[in-house]
Design a protein around this motif. Structure first.
Motif, PDB file in Angstrom:
ATOM      1  N   MET A  24       0.048  -3.927 -11.203  1.00 19.17           N
ATOM      2  CA  MET A  24       0.035  -2.468 -11.271  1.00 19.17           C
ATOM      3  C   MET A  24      -0.668  -1.893 -10.030  1.00 19.17           C
ATOM      4  O   MET A  24      -1.534  -2.533  -9.452  1.00 19.17           O
ATOM      5  CB  MET A  24      -0.713  -1.997 -12.525  1.00 19.17           C
ATOM      6  CG  MET A  24      -0.086  -2.448 -13.831  1.00 19.17           C
ATOM      7  SD  MET A  24       1.484  -1.638 -14.165  1.00 19.17           S
ATOM      8  CE  MET A  24       0.963   0.026 -14.422  1.00 19.17           C
ATOM      9  N   TRP A  25      -0.281  -0.681  -9.654  1.00 15.37           N
ATOM     10  CA  TRP A  25      -0.940   0.023  -8.557  1.00 15.37           C
ATOM     11  C   TRP A  25      -2.339   0.451  -8.986  1.00 15.37           C
ATOM     12  O   TRP A  25      -2.550   0.819 -10.142  1.00 15.37           O
ATOM     13  CB  TRP A  25      -0.139   1.265  -8.171  1.00 15.37           C
ATOM     14  CG  TRP A  25       1.141   0.967  -7.473  1.00 15.37           C
ATOM     15  CD1 TRP A  25       2.372   0.849  -8.043  1.00 15.37           C
ATOM     16  CD2 TRP A  25       1.330   0.748  -6.081  1.00 15.37           C
ATOM     17  NE1 TRP A  25       3.314   0.580  -7.093  1.00 15.37           N
ATOM     18  CE2 TRP A  25       2.704   0.511  -5.876  1.00 15.37           C
ATOM     19  CE3 TRP A  25       0.478   0.735  -4.990  1.00 15.37           C
ATOM     20  CZ2 TRP A  25       3.237   0.269  -4.617  1.00 15.37           C
ATOM     21  CZ3 TRP A  25       1.013   0.496  -3.727  1.00 15.37           C
ATOM     22  CH2 TRP A  25       2.381   0.263  -3.555  1.00 15.37           C
ATOM     23  N   HIS A  26      -3.279   0.430  -8.073  1.00 20.08           N
ATOM     24  CA  HIS A  26      -4.619   0.942  -8.335  1.00 20.08           C
ATOM     25  C   HIS A  26      -5.178   1.582  -7.061  1.00 20.08           C
ATOM     26  O   HIS A  26      -4.689   1.331  -5.969  1.00 20.08           O
ATOM     27  CB  HIS A  26      -5.551  -0.152  -8.871  1.00 20.08           C
ATOM     28  CG  HIS A  26      -5.867  -1.212  -7.859  1.00 20.08           C
ATOM     29  ND1 HIS A  26      -5.077  -2.310  -7.652  1.00 20.08           N
ATOM     30  CD2 HIS A  26      -6.898  -1.320  -6.981  1.00 20.08           C
ATOM     31  CE1 HIS A  26      -5.601  -3.060  -6.689  1.00 20.08           C
ATOM     32  NE2 HIS A  26      -6.704  -2.478  -6.269  1.00 20.08           N
ATOM     33  N   TYR A  39       0.840  -1.191   0.000  1.00 21.19           N
ATOM     34  CA  TYR A  39       0.000   0.000   0.000  1.00 21.19           C
ATOM     35  C   TYR A  39       0.876   1.243   0.000  1.00 21.19           C
ATOM     36  O   TYR A  39       1.996   1.231   0.504  1.00 21.19           O
ATOM     37  CB  TYR A  39      -0.905   0.031   1.239  1.00 21.19           C
ATOM     38  CG  TYR A  39      -1.940  -1.051   1.224  1.00 21.19           C
ATOM     39  CD1 TYR A  39      -3.190  -0.836   0.658  1.00 21.19           C
ATOM     40  CD2 TYR A  39      -1.671  -2.308   1.747  1.00 21.19           C
ATOM     41  CE1 TYR A  39      -4.137  -1.831   0.622  1.00 21.19           C
ATOM     42  CE2 TYR A  39      -2.612  -3.316   1.711  1.00 21.19           C
ATOM     43  CZ  TYR A  39      -3.852  -3.070   1.152  1.00 21.19           C
ATOM     44  OH  TYR A  39      -4.788  -4.070   1.107  1.00 21.19           O
ATOM     45  N   ALA A  40       0.337   2.317  -0.570  1.00 26.72           N
ATOM     46  CA  ALA A  40       0.960   3.639  -0.518  1.00 26.72           C
ATOM     47  C   ALA A  40      -0.129   4.626  -0.124  1.00 26.72           C
ATOM     48  O   ALA A  40      -1.286   4.482  -0.534  1.00 26.72           O
ATOM     49  CB  ALA A  40       1.556   4.011  -1.868  1.00 26.72           C
ATOM     50  N   LEU A  41       0.230   5.601   0.670  1.00 30.64           N
ATOM     51  CA  LEU A  41      -0.708   6.614   1.158  1.00 30.64           C
ATOM     52  C   LEU A  41      -0.293   7.958   0.583  1.00 30.64           C
ATOM     53  O   LEU A  41       0.849   8.385   0.749  1.00 30.64           O
ATOM     54  CB  LEU A  41      -0.686   6.652   2.689  1.00 30.64           C
ATOM     55  CG  LEU A  41      -1.554   7.668   3.392  1.00 30.64           C
ATOM     56  CD1 LEU A  41      -3.032   7.430   3.078  1.00 30.64           C
ATOM     57  CD2 LEU A  41      -1.311   7.614   4.896  1.00 30.64           C
ATOM     58  N   ALA A  97      -5.745  -2.416   8.774  1.00 26.83           N
ATOM     59  CA  ALA A  97      -4.953  -2.700   9.971  1.00 26.83           C
ATOM     60  C   ALA A  97      -3.934  -3.798   9.652  1.00 26.83           C
ATOM     61  O   ALA A  97      -4.268  -4.829   9.061  1.00 26.83           O
ATOM     62  CB  ALA A  97      -5.855  -3.146  11.110  1.00 26.83           C
ATOM     63  N   GLY A  98      -2.680  -3.569   9.991  1.00 28.64           N
ATOM     64  CA  GLY A  98      -1.628  -4.542   9.765  1.00 28.64           C
ATOM     65  C   GLY A  98      -1.087  -4.589   8.362  1.00 28.64           C
ATOM     66  O   GLY A  98      -0.209  -5.398   8.054  1.00 28.64           O
ATOM     67  N   SER A  99      -1.561  -3.702   7.473  1.00 28.34           N
ATOM     68  CA  SER A  99      -1.082  -3.692   6.093  1.00 28.34           C
ATOM     69  C   SER A  99       0.335  -3.134   6.020  1.00 28.34           C
ATOM     70  O   SER A  99       0.751  -2.339   6.858  1.00 28.34           O
ATOM     71  CB  SER A  99      -1.991  -2.824   5.220  1.00 28.34           C
ATOM     72  OG  SER A  99      -3.273  -3.365   5.154  1.00 28.34           O
ATOM     73  N   ARG A 100       1.031  -3.528   4.978  1.00 22.76           N
ATOM     74  CA  ARG A 100       2.398  -3.063   4.745  1.00 22.76           C
ATOM     75  C   ARG A 100       2.350  -1.802   3.878  1.00 22.76           C
ATOM     76  O   ARG A 100       1.968  -1.856   2.708  1.00 22.76           O
ATOM     77  CB  ARG A 100       3.216  -4.139   4.057  1.00 22.76           C
ATOM     78  CG  ARG A 100       4.653  -3.776   3.876  1.00 22.76           C
ATOM     79  CD  ARG A 100       5.448  -4.947   3.421  1.00 22.76           C
ATOM     80  NE  ARG A 100       5.448  -5.005   1.976  1.00 22.76           N
ATOM     81  CZ  ARG A 100       6.290  -5.752   1.277  1.00 22.76           C
ATOM     82  NH1 ARG A 100       7.158  -6.524   1.903  1.00 22.76           N
ATOM     83  NH2 ARG A 100       6.253  -5.745  -0.024  1.00 22.76           N
TER      84      ARG A 100
END
Length: 93
Positions: free
Chosen positions: A27-29, A4-6, A84-87
């Motif tokens: 791919m990112w989505h 994940y990216a924020l 929760a707990g995601s990278r």
């Protein structure tokens, strides 16, 4: 493993955000997006998934007086949500 990216966009009275997702080397989505409006006055957190389904729509569970509080409120929601707990690989503004 899912990544994940924020992405954040901080304004004087709101904090907008987007959560991007990828599985493996795909791919990112967009996974979800939202905002905290009314910082310093009457804060309200809205989050929807990529299909527009509401994930949250209400007051944050902490007082949001400024941008720092808004980021803390978002982080708290993320820790209590399906993320929760995601990278998280990165955070950008």
């Amino acid at each position: 493993m899912d990544d994940y990216a924020l992405i954040l966009n901080a304004g004087s009275s709101s904090l907008k955000f987007c959560i991007r997702h990828r599985h493996g080397r795909e791919m990112w989505h967009d996974a979800s997006s939202g905002q905290i409006e009314g910082i310093g006055t009457n804060p309200h957190l809205k989050v929807k998934d990529s299909s527009g389904e509401k994930l949250y729509d209400g007051a944050p569970d902490i007082d949001v007086k400024d941008g720092k509080d808004a980021i803390e409120a978002l982080a708290r929601w993320l820790r209590q949500s399906k993320y929760a707990g995601s990278r998280v690989l990165g955070v950008g503004h």
